[in-house]
Design a protein around this motif. Sequence first.
Motif, mmCIF file in Angstrom:
data_model
loop_
_atom_site.group_PDB
_atom_site.id
_atom_site.type_symbol
_atom_site.label_atom_id
_atom_site.label_comp_id
_atom_site.label_asym_id
_atom_site.label_seq_id
_atom_site.Cartn_x
_atom_site.Cartn_y
_atom_site.Cartn_z
ATOM 1 N N ILE A 106 0.845 -1.195 0.000
ATOM 2 C CA ILE A 106 0.000 0.000 0.000
ATOM 3 C C ILE A 106 0.882 1.246 0.000
ATOM 4 C CG2 ILE A 106 -1.831 1.244 1.211
ATOM 5 C CD1 ILE A 106 -2.580 -1.411 2.560
ATOM 6 N N GLY A 107 0.579 2.191 -0.837
ATOM 7 C CA GLY A 107 1.303 3.455 -0.886
ATOM 8 C C GLY A 107 0.674 4.505 0.013
ATOM 9 N N GLU A 108 1.518 5.429 0.477
ATOM 10 C CA GLU A 108 1.041 6.575 1.256
ATOM 11 C C GLU A 108 1.957 7.758 0.978
ATOM 12 O OE1 GLU A 108 -0.799 7.524 5.676
ATOM 13 O OE2 GLU A 108 0.308 5.660 5.352
ATOM 14 N N PHE A 109 1.355 8.919 0.827
ATOM 15 C CA PHE A 109 2.092 10.110 0.414
ATOM 16 C C PHE A 109 2.852 10.745 1.574
ATOM 17 C CE2 PHE A 109 1.720 14.884 -0.047
ATOM 18 C CZ PHE A 109 2.806 15.022 -0.890
ATOM 19 N N GLY A 110 4.161 10.939 1.388
ATOM 20 C CA GLY A 110 4.926 11.807 2.273
ATOM 21 C C GLY A 110 5.407 11.230 3.573
ATOM 22 N N THR A 111 4.551 10.450 4.228
ATOM 23 C CA THR A 111 4.905 9.860 5.515
ATOM 24 C C THR A 111 3.949 8.725 5.827
ATOM 25 O OG1 THR A 111 5.283 10.316 7.870
ATOM 26 C CG2 THR A 111 3.453 11.457 6.852
ATOM 27 N N TYR A 112 4.396 7.788 6.629
ATOM 28 C CA TYR A 112 3.488 6.768 7.133
ATOM 29 C C TYR A 112 2.630 7.421 8.210
ATOM 30 C CZ TYR A 112 1.642 2.632 9.405
ATOM 31 O OH TYR A 112 0.793 1.698 9.946
ATOM 32 N N PHE B 182 8.813 13.303 3.637
ATOM 33 C CA PHE B 182 9.033 14.641 4.186
ATOM 34 C C PHE B 182 10.214 14.620 5.151
ATOM 35 C CE2 PHE B 182 4.186 14.866 3.790
ATOM 36 C CZ PHE B 182 4.234 15.477 2.540
ATOM 37 N N ASP B 183 11.099 15.595 4.997
ATOM 38 C CA ASP B 183 12.279 15.616 5.857
ATOM 39 C C ASP B 183 12.189 16.665 6.963
ATOM 40 O OD1 ASP B 183 12.573 17.935 4.389
ATOM 41 O OD2 ASP B 183 14.596 17.481 3.645
ATOM 42 N N PHE B 184 10.984 17.204 7.195
ATOM 43 C CA PHE B 184 10.852 18.248 8.220
ATOM 44 C C PHE B 184 10.014 17.784 9.413
ATOM 45 C CE2 PHE B 184 7.793 18.920 4.790
ATOM 46 C CZ PHE B 184 6.581 18.996 5.454
ATOM 47 N N ILE B 185 9.676 16.473 9.460
ATOM 48 C CA ILE B 185 8.960 15.907 10.600
ATOM 49 C C ILE B 185 9.572 14.557 10.961
ATOM 50 C CG2 ILE B 185 6.725 17.023 10.195
ATOM 51 C CD1 ILE B 185 5.844 14.323 8.871
ATOM 52 N N PRO B 186 9.374 14.099 12.197
ATOM 53 C CA PRO B 186 9.793 12.737 12.548
ATOM 54 C C PRO B 186 8.922 11.710 11.820
ATOM 55 C CG PRO B 186 9.399 14.096 14.507
ATOM 56 C CD PRO B 186 8.850 14.845 13.347
ATOM 57 N N HIS B 187 9.471 10.496 11.660
ATOM 58 C CA HIS B 187 8.755 9.431 10.957
ATOM 59 C C HIS B 187 8.658 8.172 11.823
ATOM 60 C CE1 HIS B 187 8.429 11.217 6.875
ATOM 61 N NE2 HIS B 187 9.460 11.915 7.294
#
Length: 327
Positions: A102-108, A145-150
């Motif tokens: 399953i794909g998800e945009f930008g972040t899990y 996204f590299d501006f939030i924790p994942h």
Amino acid sequence: MDELTIGCYRYDTTQALFDGTVGIDATMRTAATLPEIFERLIRGAEFDVAELGLTFHLRLLEAGAPFVALPVFPNRVFRHSCVFVNTRSGITGPGDLAGKTIGEFGTYGQDSGVWAKGVLMDEHGFDPARSRWVIGGLEHPAPPFDFIPHPHPADVEVTTAPAGRTLNAMLDAGEIDALFSANVPQCVLDGSPNVTRLFPDYEPVERDYHRRTGIFPIMHTVVVRRDVLEARPGLARRVHDAFTAAKDVAADRYRTHRRLYQVQSMVPWTNALVERDREQFPEDWWPYGISANRAALDTCLRYHFEQGLTARRWQVEDVFAPDLLDT
């Protein structure tokens, strides 16, 4: 004292702030996309007040970011309609998502994904750990996204899309089986026979969900920098009241224009939709404040914790400005 800078999208709920119909001593700014607003707030501290995805705020709150949320919700969407599947994947219902990619945009766990997963978990026994997750750009190749924790649970397999590939193209080609997306992928807009929704006739499904739960899912809130709040006593309530007044201007426009069959819109039968909604929703169908939204907020906070996106189960009182808990 310097004038405030507010960053948010131009919705009908916020248009009155941009055009001056509702007065607020602030410079209004927007961007082409919502992630750009979020990034400019988080990375560049460009705004004093800004719209922010609720899941983004919760991740940052746990990391100690200096923002306080206001119970203002300019973006809310029912999310049964946001799950797309490849027609060759064998997925005909929620139970078929197990074992799929399953794909998800930008972040899990973006806002739309948190709600979609949560609803499927509550009502269909969905377990995200039984699927594989691919994070990437929807229409343009992009890393997470590299501006939030994942954060994500250790038992959930999360990878990034291959270089140069988009989730839209991967879904259309069957390289991923499904997609949880805030936006409708271009292949669907183009009428691709390879992709359909998990709930093709989603409106009655979403209306039934709302009738049973009373929940209108919340995607975004509005946050204020903590130092700005400390320097300006009473600011939280003034900003809340201004956003509320702007939202009410938009709502009144829909109510008033019923007499003219919503001629300000080029969409046929808008009046019929508004009249159906009036039968289902209270007079203030897009409320701000805590009391009218507590069930939706509690549900979102529960989903966030259950999906392993925060280490603690946040309470409403932990997240929003103390002087607005009475709203």
